[in-house]
Enzyme design. Structure first.
Site, mmCIF file in Angstrom:
data_model
loop_
_atom_site.group_PDB
_atom_site.id
_atom_site.type_symbol
_atom_site.label_atom_id
_atom_site.label_comp_id
_atom_site.label_asym_id
_atom_site.label_seq_id
_atom_site.Cartn_x
_atom_site.Cartn_y
_atom_site.Cartn_z
ATOM 1 N N ILE A 19 0.843 -1.200 0.000
ATOM 2 C CA ILE A 19 0.000 0.000 0.000
ATOM 3 C C ILE A 19 0.873 1.243 0.000
ATOM 4 O O ILE A 19 0.602 2.212 -0.724
ATOM 5 C CB ILE A 19 -0.945 0.001 1.216
ATOM 6 C CG1 ILE A 19 -1.934 -1.164 1.138
ATOM 7 C CG2 ILE A 19 -1.708 1.319 1.309
ATOM 8 C CD1 ILE A 19 -2.762 -1.358 2.406
ATOM 9 N N ALA A 20 1.933 1.243 0.808
ATOM 10 C CA ALA A 20 2.779 2.428 0.931
ATOM 11 C C ALA A 20 3.378 2.835 -0.406
ATOM 12 O O ALA A 20 3.468 4.026 -0.720
ATOM 13 C CB ALA A 20 3.883 2.184 1.951
ATOM 14 N N ARG A 39 13.105 -0.722 6.814
ATOM 15 C CA ARG A 39 13.783 -1.395 7.926
ATOM 16 C C ARG A 39 15.287 -1.494 7.702
ATOM 17 O O ARG A 39 16.066 -1.503 8.654
ATOM 18 C CB ARG A 39 13.192 -2.785 8.134
ATOM 19 C CG ARG A 39 11.832 -2.777 8.812
ATOM 20 C CD ARG A 39 11.299 -4.183 8.982
ATOM 21 N NE ARG A 39 11.046 -4.810 7.681
ATOM 22 C CZ ARG A 39 10.726 -6.082 7.515
ATOM 23 N NH1 ARG A 39 10.644 -6.880 8.568
ATOM 24 N NH2 ARG A 39 10.491 -6.571 6.320
ATOM 25 N N ALA A 89 3.129 1.086 7.832
ATOM 26 C CA ALA A 89 3.966 -0.068 8.175
ATOM 27 C C ALA A 89 3.300 -0.923 9.238
ATOM 28 O O ALA A 89 2.752 -0.414 10.217
ATOM 29 C CB ALA A 89 5.326 0.406 8.676
ATOM 30 N N SER A 131 -7.232 -2.319 9.736
ATOM 31 C CA SER A 131 -7.738 -3.412 8.905
ATOM 32 C C SER A 131 -9.165 -3.735 9.318
ATOM 33 O O SER A 131 -9.572 -3.466 10.461
ATOM 34 C CB SER A 131 -6.859 -4.655 9.096
ATOM 35 O OG SER A 131 -7.437 -5.801 8.485
ATOM 36 N N TYR A 137 -14.327 -9.723 12.881
ATOM 37 C CA TYR A 137 -14.025 -11.134 13.149
ATOM 38 C C TYR A 137 -14.511 -11.564 14.541
ATOM 39 O O TYR A 137 -14.823 -10.747 15.390
ATOM 40 C CB TYR A 137 -12.524 -11.397 12.998
ATOM 41 C CG TYR A 137 -12.117 -11.475 11.547
ATOM 42 C CD1 TYR A 137 -11.955 -12.695 10.915
ATOM 43 C CD2 TYR A 137 -11.926 -10.323 10.794
ATOM 44 C CE1 TYR A 137 -11.599 -12.774 9.569
ATOM 45 C CE2 TYR A 137 -11.579 -10.381 9.460
ATOM 46 C CZ TYR A 137 -11.421 -11.614 8.861
ATOM 47 O OH TYR A 137 -11.080 -11.680 7.530
ATOM 48 N N LYS A 166 -3.906 -6.405 14.689
ATOM 49 C CA LYS A 166 -4.565 -5.239 14.126
ATOM 50 C C LYS A 166 -5.561 -4.628 15.107
ATOM 51 O O LYS A 166 -5.664 -3.398 15.242
ATOM 52 C CB LYS A 166 -5.268 -5.610 12.816
ATOM 53 C CG LYS A 166 -4.333 -5.738 11.633
ATOM 54 C CD LYS A 166 -3.614 -4.422 11.375
ATOM 55 C CE LYS A 166 -2.868 -4.393 10.065
ATOM 56 N NZ LYS A 166 -2.171 -3.107 9.831
ATOM 57 N N VAL A 194 -6.492 -6.658 0.178
ATOM 58 C CA VAL A 194 -6.043 -5.656 -0.792
ATOM 59 C C VAL A 194 -5.392 -6.363 -1.975
ATOM 60 O O VAL A 194 -4.352 -7.013 -1.836
ATOM 61 C CB VAL A 194 -5.060 -4.667 -0.141
ATOM 62 C CG1 VAL A 194 -4.618 -3.622 -1.163
ATOM 63 C CG2 VAL A 194 -5.696 -4.000 1.075
#
Length: 347
Positions: A19-20, A39, A89, A131, A137, A166, A194
């Site tokens: 996504i970034a 990183r 991230a 997310s 869930y 998340k 995604v």
């Protein structure tokens, strides 16, 4: 370019992520100066090359900083001078960790590191990528409908480390902002699975789902499913959330319609013809998945969601931000075609 993007650099964490990468490209195309983190310093050159190959010429408008979610070093420098922060991230393994803390701790503590750095640098807003795992869930079998008001029940049995990470990271971030954020504005984007085009072999775990289907490594589809959203649309929503006024405390589901795994397989077979020859055509009986669960972490995780249909309502993002999405079938096929074109499908 909007005034918000022109005023100061924008920090996007996790610059080498799926996504970034698309978000950085959008911001550069809009004329913004972008700070991003990786990183390892060795990731900078490949990131610049990928952006250039996609038509973005970052040059000096992209500054890359070495920072890891598990350590304090580098975050203050990355956030310095930034008015807007997109915290994208997050640890996302391609397998199931043995212990939940392998994901929960870096996700939660990393989010707090980014928030502290943003506040201390005088940033105005942080948009965090959460997310639908934090929303939808733990409800079990049946058809369920979710909005931003819902939260995953962390006490529910069988939740995967990713779902827990998340949920707990977003809750911790919101609690921290309320207690220590000062005037920092905070909101979250909560995507479903995604998909969409991939630029290289460094792709997200969501894309692995399509890869496994194309390679025939899923012989029959268990009765599970996911909401589908395009990476390009998720990046656009992040940009909108960075710049639109009055979003403090907001939460935006980023999802299209829910697809059972067999439906994703059917889209691939209908759209790719012979290239989808190994994609499964059958569903897997629930009893077989439960039989495998004691011996496989992946099967165990899937078994907890058998028969669950989770409709995640993205109307809030459409109403507040005017967000628009492309057809989910196009996202699935664009993902598959890019994997095939780049030779990322095992023969």
């Amino acid at each position: 370019m909007s005034g918000a993007l022109a005023a100061a650099p924008v920090l996007v964490t996790g610059g080498s992520g799926y996504i970034a990468g698309f978000l950085i490209r959008r911001l550069l195309d809009a004329g913004a100066t972008v700070h991003t983190t990786v990183r390892r310093r060795a990731s900078e050159a490949p990131l610049r090359a990928l952006l250039a190959a996609q038509g973005a010429e970052p040059g000096e408008r992209l500054r890359v900083f070495e920072a890891d979610l598990t350590a304090d070093a580098g975050w203050a420098a990355a956030a310095a001078g930034c008015a807007l922060v997109a915290h994208v991230a997050s640890p996302l393994p391609r397998g199931v960790p043995r212990h939940a803390d392998e994901l929960v701790v870096p996700a939660r503590d990393g989010a707090l590191r980014v928030l502290r750095a943003a506040r201390d640098a005088g940033a105005r807003r942080v948009v965090m990528t959460s997310s639908v795992a934090a929303i939808a869930y733990g409800r079990g079998r049946g058809e369920h409908r979710f909005t931003e008001a819902d939260w995953t029940d962390t006490a529910a049995p069988g939740l995967t480390p990713y779902i827990l990470s998340k949920t707990l990271a977003e809750r911790a971030a919101r609690d921290w902002v309320a207690a220590e954020g000062g005037g920092l504005e905070f909101c979250t984007i909560n995507p479903s699975v995604v998909l969409g085009p991939v630029w290289s072999g460094d792709y997200s775990a969501s894309v692995v789902l399509v890869k496994l289907l194309l390679e025939g490594r899923i012989a029959a589809c268990p009765d599970i499913g996911f909401g589908v959203v395009d990476v390009r649309d998720v990046a656009a929503l992040h940009e909108q959330a960075l710049t639109a006024p009055g979003l403090a405390g907001e939460r935006f589901i980023a999802s299209g319609r829910f697809f059972k795994l067999i439906e994703i397989a059917e889209v691939l077979r209908a759209g790719l013809g012979a290239q989808a020859a190994r994609v499964p055509t059958r569903t897997l009986p629930d009893w077989m998945m439960r039989l495998a669960a004691p011996f496989s972490a992946v099967a165990r995780a899937a078994a907890t969601e058998l028969g669950s249909v989770r409709h995640q309502d993205a109307s809030h993002a459409r109403r507040v931000l005017g967000w628009q999405t492309r057809r989910e079938e196009d996202s699935i096929l664009d993902c598959a075609r890019s994997l095939l074109e780049q030779g990322l499908i095992r023969p």
